[in-house]
Motif scaffolding. Structure first.
Motif, PDB file in Angstrom:
ATOM      1  N   LEU A 130       4.360  -8.011 -20.325  1.00  0.00           N
ATOM      2  CA  LEU A 130       4.753  -7.041 -19.260  1.00  0.00           C
ATOM      3  C   LEU A 130       5.249  -5.477 -19.448  1.00  0.00           C
ATOM      4  O   LEU A 130       6.292  -5.548 -20.093  1.00  0.00           O
ATOM      5  N   LEU A 131       4.508  -4.459 -19.419  1.00  0.00           N
ATOM      6  CA  LEU A 131       5.002  -3.136 -19.826  1.00  0.00           C
ATOM      7  C   LEU A 131       5.708  -2.450 -18.731  1.00  0.00           C
ATOM      8  O   LEU A 131       6.358  -1.640 -19.142  1.00  0.00           O
ATOM      9  N   ALA A 132       5.154  -2.407 -17.601  1.00  0.00           N
ATOM     10  CA  ALA A 132       5.963  -1.839 -16.581  1.00  0.00           C
ATOM     11  C   ALA A 132       5.750  -2.517 -15.058  1.00  0.00           C
ATOM     12  O   ALA A 132       4.956  -3.352 -15.030  1.00  0.00           O
ATOM     13  N   THR A 133       6.968  -2.379 -14.320  1.00  0.00           N
ATOM     14  CA  THR A 133       6.929  -3.004 -12.936  1.00  0.00           C
ATOM     15  C   THR A 133       7.239  -1.716 -12.057  1.00  0.00           C
ATOM     16  O   THR A 133       7.448  -0.778 -12.434  1.00  0.00           O
ATOM     17  N   THR A 134       7.064  -2.458 -10.735  1.00  0.00           N
ATOM     18  CA  THR A 134       7.342  -1.509  -9.540  1.00  0.00           C
ATOM     19  C   THR A 134       8.285  -2.430  -8.817  1.00  0.00           C
ATOM     20  O   THR A 134       8.408  -3.620  -8.803  1.00  0.00           O
ATOM     21  N   ASP A 135       8.851  -1.848  -7.736  1.00  0.00           N
ATOM     22  CA  ASP A 135       9.543  -2.652  -6.721  1.00  0.00           C
ATOM     23  C   ASP A 135       8.902  -2.804  -5.440  1.00  0.00           C
ATOM     24  O   ASP A 135       8.575  -1.552  -4.859  1.00  0.00           O
ATOM     25  N   TYR A 136       8.624  -4.033  -4.910  1.00  0.00           N
ATOM     26  CA  TYR A 136       8.105  -4.004  -3.578  1.00  0.00           C
ATOM     27  C   TYR A 136       8.912  -5.331  -2.976  1.00  0.00           C
ATOM     28  O   TYR A 136       8.399  -6.573  -3.131  1.00  0.00           O
ATOM     29  N   TYR A 137      10.074  -5.403  -2.703  1.00  0.00           N
ATOM     30  CA  TYR A 137      10.910  -6.320  -2.403  1.00  0.00           C
ATOM     31  C   TYR A 137      11.209  -7.402  -3.427  1.00  0.00           C
ATOM     32  O   TYR A 137      11.566  -8.359  -3.215  1.00  0.00           O
ATOM     33  N   GLN A 138      10.666  -7.160  -4.639  1.00  0.00           N
ATOM     34  CA  GLN A 138      10.937  -7.851  -5.651  1.00  0.00           C
ATOM     35  C   GLN A 138      10.230  -7.013  -7.018  1.00  0.00           C
ATOM     36  O   GLN A 138       9.176  -6.122  -6.661  1.00  0.00           O
ATOM     37  N   PRO A 139      10.268  -7.328  -8.096  1.00  0.00           N
ATOM     38  CA  PRO A 139       9.878  -6.864  -9.273  1.00  0.00           C
ATOM     39  C   PRO A 139       8.110  -7.151  -9.274  1.00  0.00           C
ATOM     40  O   PRO A 139       7.964  -8.377  -9.187  1.00  0.00           O
ATOM     41  N   SER A 174      -2.871  -7.027  -2.115  1.00  0.00           N
ATOM     42  CA  SER A 174      -2.235  -8.057  -1.605  1.00  0.00           C
ATOM     43  C   SER A 174      -1.815  -9.111  -2.290  1.00  0.00           C
ATOM     44  O   SER A 174      -1.060 -10.110  -1.964  1.00  0.00           O
ATOM     45  N   PHE A 175      -2.283  -9.221  -3.564  1.00  0.00           N
ATOM     46  CA  PHE A 175      -1.966 -10.326  -4.736  1.00  0.00           C
ATOM     47  C   PHE A 175      -1.337  -9.572  -5.933  1.00  0.00           C
ATOM     48  O   PHE A 175      -1.719  -8.291  -6.093  1.00  0.00           O
ATOM     49  N   HIS A 176      -0.597 -10.465  -6.448  1.00  0.00           N
ATOM     50  CA  HIS A 176       0.068  -9.445  -7.784  1.00  0.00           C
ATOM     51  C   HIS A 176       0.172 -10.705  -8.781  1.00  0.00           C
ATOM     52  O   HIS A 176       0.200 -11.867  -8.930  1.00  0.00           O
ATOM     53  N   VAL A 177       0.176 -10.212  -9.984  1.00  0.00           N
ATOM     54  CA  VAL A 177       0.279 -11.003 -11.294  1.00  0.00           C
ATOM     55  C   VAL A 177       1.580 -11.708 -11.694  1.00  0.00           C
ATOM     56  O   VAL A 177       2.676 -10.728 -11.660  1.00  0.00           O
ATOM     57  N   LEU A 178       1.782 -12.773 -12.075  1.00  0.00           N
ATOM     58  CA  LEU A 178       2.924 -13.268 -12.838  1.00  0.00           C
ATOM     59  C   LEU A 178       2.400 -13.392 -13.968  1.00  0.00           C
ATOM     60  O   LEU A 178       1.893 -14.708 -14.516  1.00  0.00           O
ATOM     61  N   PRO A 179       2.666 -12.635 -15.232  1.00  0.00           N
ATOM     62  CA  PRO A 179       2.139 -12.886 -16.424  1.00  0.00           C
ATOM     63  C   PRO A 179       2.887 -14.165 -17.014  1.00  0.00           C
ATOM     64  O   PRO A 179       3.925 -14.470 -16.948  1.00  0.00           O
ATOM     65  N   GLY A 180       2.120 -14.825 -18.094  1.00  0.00           N
ATOM     66  CA  GLY A 180       2.665 -15.901 -18.730  1.00  0.00           C
ATOM     67  C   GLY A 180       3.430 -15.609 -20.094  1.00  0.00           C
ATOM     68  O   GLY A 180       4.328 -16.465 -20.398  1.00  0.00           O
ATOM     69  N   ARG A 181       3.502 -14.316 -20.163  1.00  0.00           N
ATOM     70  CA  ARG A 181       4.320 -13.915 -21.558  1.00  0.00           C
ATOM     71  C   ARG A 181       4.971 -12.733 -21.133  1.00  0.00           C
ATOM     72  O   ARG A 181       4.345 -11.838 -20.656  1.00  0.00           O
ATOM     73  N   GLU A 182       6.454 -12.836 -21.125  1.00  0.00           N
ATOM     74  CA  GLU A 182       7.227 -11.528 -20.892  1.00  0.00           C
ATOM     75  C   GLU A 182       7.017 -10.394 -21.322  1.00  0.00           C
ATOM     76  O   GLU A 182       7.018  -9.435 -20.988  1.00  0.00           O
ATOM     77  N   GLU A 183       6.564 -10.728 -22.823  1.00  0.00           N
ATOM     78  CA  GLU A 183       6.178  -9.417 -23.579  1.00  0.00           C
ATOM     79  C   GLU A 183       4.976  -8.850 -23.313  1.00  0.00           C
ATOM     80  O   GLU A 183       4.720  -7.522 -23.668  1.00  0.00           O
ATOM     81  N   MET A 193       0.823  -1.135   0.039  1.00  0.00           N
ATOM     82  CA  MET A 193       0.155   0.089   0.106  1.00  0.00           C
ATOM     83  C   MET A 193       0.808   1.172   0.007  1.00  0.00           C
ATOM     84  O   MET A 193       1.561   1.313   0.961  1.00  0.00           O
ATOM     85  N   GLY A 194       0.534   2.019  -0.849  1.00  0.00           N
ATOM     86  CA  GLY A 194       1.471   3.567  -1.153  1.00  0.00           C
ATOM     87  C   GLY A 194       1.711   3.737  -2.440  1.00  0.00           C
ATOM     88  O   GLY A 194       1.605   3.207  -3.368  1.00  0.00           O
ATOM     89  N   TRP A 195       2.746   4.760  -2.522  1.00  0.00           N
ATOM     90  CA  TRP A 195       3.252   5.347  -3.825  1.00  0.00           C
ATOM     91  C   TRP A 195       4.592   4.530  -4.071  1.00  0.00           C
ATOM     92  O   TRP A 195       5.467   4.643  -3.271  1.00  0.00           O
ATOM     93  N   ASN A 196       4.414   3.817  -5.168  1.00  0.00           N
ATOM     94  CA  ASN A 196       5.653   3.337  -5.730  1.00  0.00           C
ATOM     95  C   ASN A 196       5.995   3.820  -7.274  1.00  0.00           C
ATOM     96  O   ASN A 196       5.017   3.954  -8.043  1.00  0.00           O
ATOM     97  N   ARG A 197       7.190   4.013  -7.530  1.00  0.00           N
ATOM     98  CA  ARG A 197       7.685   4.240  -8.816  1.00  0.00           C
ATOM     99  C   ARG A 197       7.573   3.208  -9.914  1.00  0.00           C
ATOM    100  O   ARG A 197       7.950   2.041  -9.627  1.00  0.00           O
ATOM    101  N   LEU A 198       7.168   3.725 -11.009  1.00  0.00           N
ATOM    102  CA  LEU A 198       7.161   2.633 -12.169  1.00  0.00           C
ATOM    103  C   LEU A 198       8.459   2.623 -13.180  1.00  0.00           C
ATOM    104  O   LEU A 198       9.173   3.636 -12.864  1.00  0.00           O
TER     105      LEU A 198
END
Length: 206
Positions: free
Chosen positions: A155-164, A144-153, A117-122
């Motif tokens: 994924l357009l942007a990530t943020t960092d919260y102890y992991q991408p 509380s849940f996040h997506v693991l895309p099945g295709r790398e391509e 929860m909060g502000w994170n950089r893209l």
């Protein structure tokens, strides 16, 4: 006209107000015929994945959203709405999603605070029309849940919260944002505006 899809679980009015601020006509609807006439559609969402899919199915909107995506017109999922675009989720058991994008929704695992929860950089990973005229900036997350895309391509942007962490996804006319662009200041509004630009010109200048 932009359709905000109403299945009983979403920040409908904040999304509607943001679209209006950007100069676009918008309707909040649960009617498939109205949805199919729209130039672009937004699938919001707050709550649990399984409950959301049950509500979409009960209203017949699960198949309607799939038909809308197949029409080639722009579709944007926001927060839980982004997660629903994917194949499945492990939130409170296994649940099938809309399957518009391959991938799975999983819970954050670690000794760090959940929800995220909060502000994170893209961090942009590729070129996308969503990023036109935009520099990487901070946006507002609550999940509380996040997506693991099945295709790398996809994924357009990530943020960092102890992991991408998956922040923005897209393939063809289907896009998703894990954060709330309507609550993310100028960066969020520009991202939303760039999506809306894919749907057509605003009805009024902003």
């Amino acid at each position: 006209m932009i359709a905000v899809i109403d299945y009983g679980m979403g920040n409908l009015h904040s999304v509607k107000a943001a679209v209006e601020r950007l100069g676009y006509a918008v309707t909040v609807t649960s009617d498939e015929s109205e949805l199919m006439k729209a130039d672009g559609a937004i699938l919001p969402g707050v709550g649990a994945f399984g409950d959301a899919m049950a509500e979409l199915s009960k209203a017949g909107l699960d198949e309607a959203v799939k038909r809308y995506a197949a029409s080639g017109k722009p579709l944007l999922g926001i927060c839980l709405g982004m997660q629903l675009l994917f194949s499945s989720s492990e939130e409170h058991g296994e649940h099938a999603g809309l399957g518009l994008l391959p991938g799975k929704v999983v819970r954050f695992q670690g000794s760090y605070k959940v929800p995220h929860m909060g502000w994170n950089r893209l961090a942009f990973r590729t070129d996308s029309p969503l990023f036109a005229g935009l520099q990487e900036g901070h946006v507002y997350f609550v999940h509380s849940f996040h997506v693991l895309p099945g295709r790398e391509e996809d994924l357009l942007a990530t943020t960092d919260y102890y992991q991408p962490v998956t922040a923005i996804v897209g393939r063809g006319n289907v896009y998703g944002m894990q954060f709330h662009p309507e609550k993310s200041g100028s960066v969020g509004m520009q991202l939303l505006g760039n999506f809306l630009a894919l749907c057509g010109k605003p009805v009024q200048s902003v």
